[in-house]
Design an enzyme around this catalytic site. Structure first.
Site, PDB file in Angstrom:
ATOM      1  N   CYS A 394      -2.557  65.616 -14.593  1.00  0.00           N
ATOM      2  CA  CYS A 394      -3.224  66.382 -13.643  1.00  0.00           C
ATOM      3  C   CYS A 394      -2.236  65.728 -12.565  1.00  0.00           C
ATOM      4  O   CYS A 394      -1.635  66.655 -12.431  1.00  0.00           O
ATOM      5  CB  CYS A 394      -4.390  65.071 -13.005  1.00  0.00           C
ATOM      6  SG  CYS A 394      -5.340  66.483 -12.797  1.00  0.00           S
ATOM      7  N   HIS A 520      -7.412  66.499 -17.834  1.00  0.00           N
ATOM      8  CA  HIS A 520      -7.640  65.037 -18.730  1.00  0.00           C
ATOM      9  C   HIS A 520      -7.836  65.352 -19.661  1.00  0.00           C
ATOM     10  O   HIS A 520      -9.057  64.524 -20.211  1.00  0.00           O
ATOM     11  CB  HIS A 520      -8.240  63.963 -17.420  1.00  0.00           C
ATOM     12  CG  HIS A 520      -8.488  64.077 -15.988  1.00  0.00           C
ATOM     13  ND1 HIS A 520      -7.071  63.518 -15.748  1.00  0.00           N
ATOM     14  CD2 HIS A 520      -8.406  64.503 -14.932  1.00  0.00           C
ATOM     15  CE1 HIS A 520      -7.446  63.563 -14.684  1.00  0.00           C
ATOM     16  NE2 HIS A 520      -7.837  64.789 -13.774  1.00  0.00           N
ATOM     17  N   GLU A 522      -7.437  62.749 -21.868  1.00  0.00           N
ATOM     18  CA  GLU A 522      -8.133  61.196 -22.492  1.00  0.00           C
ATOM     19  C   GLU A 522      -9.360  61.403 -22.289  1.00  0.00           C
ATOM     20  O   GLU A 522      -9.910  60.467 -23.641  1.00  0.00           O
ATOM     21  CB  GLU A 522      -7.573  60.072 -21.518  1.00  0.00           C
ATOM     22  CG  GLU A 522      -7.901  60.429 -20.227  1.00  0.00           C
ATOM     23  CD  GLU A 522      -7.584  61.262 -18.928  1.00  0.00           C
ATOM     24  OE1 GLU A 522      -6.757  61.765 -19.590  1.00  0.00           O
ATOM     25  OE2 GLU A 522      -7.806  61.007 -17.559  1.00  0.00           O
TER      26      GLU A 522
END
Ligand code: GLN
Length: 553
Positions: A394, A520, A522
């Site tokens: 990001c 993202h 994650e």
């Protein structure tokens, strides 16, 4: 009026988890661990968190206040406990999985303004409590066998009272065996006395009883293991059956040990018995193997730097740290995590090199605002020039674009308009959709978006496909006007929106592993299924570590 359900229809059973004595006991991890065990016993589980604060969602809160904002597939900005729910139990969360007092009150107040209450006085009981019960009831669905609802905050807080009252009512409306209360509490060890103390738990259960909630089970967080006398005392004074008092000692190595600890005490079995549900076998071999790989990996350690501005906060980059851990476990190496303050890179040239020496990989996470951005750019330059594997996420990708524009493409004043609105080279800027947005809450590009990957890219190789879906949370985008000049200088748009309009990933094909994404990843990494980008990033870092050990540059 109490509504009893027709027993021939499907019944979703409910577990309510409250917390006592102090905050930060790990209620989310406990709820998520219970969900994992129940799922492994063959039940379809949903999880939900009710947060007592007045923000409508945590999206506008500083990481200093709240830690990470976890984004769901459907684009809700939520509490980081939902990350534990998804990671441990593999249960997909949504907007329905997180309600705050602010969200509950806004709904009631909007209804009041519309005149829906027909002239009645609008009150905490029944209107706010009804709204809370409606939120819990969202999981009364044929595809959910057991709904676990965690009440944020600590019993005794003024602001959690409406939630506790609502769950008290909720259970009262159900038949026996359809719901249960679990209270997570603390049994502190008092060093000076050399003793574990049960009194705080007794008092916290006392407060619950005053408001009409009698916990069925106690889970006791403790630094040292409880002895028989503690179990007996807690059972007696807290009015809980002896076999329903459990301990949850601090784990030595990883939070992924918690479900194993609870399983060893058969917590899930007792829960199923209380809920009148069949107890099937529990298989946790793969989970035990995961914990072993985290604790005693076969291939040594790999040092990864995370260069961010919230490095003193353990929770600000929660999902990133977890995903790195998953990537390390998948590669059978230990994660040696080195969080570095990006502002420290802003003081003098050459510092980046010293700080990053010995790191086999550099990750620059997301973020907002100006602080720390120049330091991130310095760290990225070092990773690019030295061939250190790099993963930018990001803001981390946006900084990589700025760095490349400045130092490779010859635009020394290039910047993101978030940082420098007047830059002559706005390589990162707002797209039309965001230009006229005024409110801050829930107005970013949020949730899942499709992305098409360039064949042959590191990204396509990692994912094993060219069509992916990932979660977003940002306002700014790579300016499409610079994509050509980037490409000519060696920075490839490795992922774009399917219509080609938005740049979702950037890569340097000439670098060992330099990959950045606007989304993202994650949030979608799981302990037993590391996210492909994290897995391959760690793999590239291990390769670098080994090459350096063999004396290669
Ligand atoms: N501040 C940047 C944006 O809004 C990046 C956001 C992020 O890293 N999550 O686009």
């Amino acid at each position: 009026m109490t509504m009893r359900r027709d027993p021939s229809t499907h019944t979703t059973k409910h577990i309510f988890i409250t917390g006592g004595v102090v905050s930060s006991l790990g209620k989310g991890i406990t709820a998520a661990s219970i969900a994992l065990l129940l799922k492994r016993r063959g039940y379809r589980v949903a999880l939900q968190k009710l947060d007592p604060y007045l923000n409508v969602d945590p999206g506008t809160m500083s990481p200093y206040q709240h830690g990470e904002v976890y984004v769901t597939e459907d684009g809700a900005e939520t509490d980081l406990d939902l990350g534990h729910y998804e990671r441990f139990a593999g249960v997909e969360c949504s907007r329905a999985s997180n309600f705050t007092s602010g969200r509950i009150y806004s709904a009631v107040l909007a209804r009041e303004r519309r005149g829906d209450y027909l002239g009645k006085t609008v009150q905490v009981i029944p209107h706010i409590t009804d709204e809370i019960k409606a939120a819990v009831r969202l999981f009364d669905r044929p595809d959910v066998d057991i709904a676990i609802t965690e009440i944020g905050g600590t019993v005794g807080d003024i602001e959690s009272l409406p939630f506790l009252e609502a769950i008290r009512q909720y259970r009262n409306e159900l038949a026996p065996g359809e719901a249960l209360f679990i209270h997570l509490t603390l049994v502190p060890y008092i060093r000076a006395a050399g003793e574990l103390k049960t009194k705080p738990s007794q008092q916290s259960v006392g407060i619950l009883r005053e408001i009409g909630i009698i916990p069925d089970a106690l889970v006791c967080r403790c630094e040292r293991r409880l002895e028989t006398e503690h179990f007996e005392k807690l059972a007696l004074f807290c009015n809980v059956r002896r076999e329903l008092v459990f301990e949850e000692p601090d784990v030595a190595h990883t939070i992924y040990e918690v479900p194993l600890e609870l399983a060893d005490q058969d917590l899930d079995k007792y829960i199923l018995e209380l809920l009148d549900l069949h107890v099937a076998d529990l298989k946790m071999d793969d989970w035990r193997d995961l914990v072993r790989r985290i604790i005693q990996p076969g291939r040594g350690a790999v040092r990864i730097a995370v260069v961010g501005k919230y490095i003193t906060l353990r929770d600000a980059y929660k999902s990133i740290y977890e995903a790195l851990m998953h990537g390390a476990a998948a590669n059978d190496v230990r994660l040696d995590l080195l969080p570095l303050d990006s502002e420290a890179f802003e003081t003098a040239d050459g510092e980046a090199g010293a700080a990053l020496a010995g790191c086999a990989g550099v990750l620059v996470p997301g973020g907002f605002g100006t602080r720390g951005v120049e330091g991130k750019i310095t760290a990225i330059r070092h990773a690019r020039e030295q061939g250190i594997p790099f993963l930018g996420i990001c803001l981390g990708m946006q900084c990589a674009a700025v760095e490349f524009a400045r130092h490779v493409c010859g635009f020394p004043l290039a910047a993101s308009t978030e940082v420098a609105p007047q830059t002559p080279d706005p390589v990162v800027a707002l797209m039309d959709e965001q230009r006229n947005v005024t409110g801050l809450g829930g107005t970013m590009r949020l949730g899942t978006w499709p992305c098409r990957l360039a064949a042959g890219s590191h990204a396509a190789e990692a994912y094993g496909t060219t069509d992916i879906q990932e979660r977003h949370r940002h306002r700014y985008e790579i300016n499409p006007a610079y994509v050509d000049v980037f490409r000519r200088h060696g920075l490839q748009a490795a992922g774009t929106s399917p219509d080609g309009r938005l740049v979702e990933m950037l890569e340097l094909p000439a670098h060992p592993w330099f990959v950045a994404c606007q989304f993202h990843p994650e949030f979608k990494s799981r302990p037993l299924a590391a996210h492909p980008l994290f897995r391959d990033f760690i793999q590239a870092a291990v390769n670098r570590r080994d090459a350096r050990a063999a004396g290669q540059p």
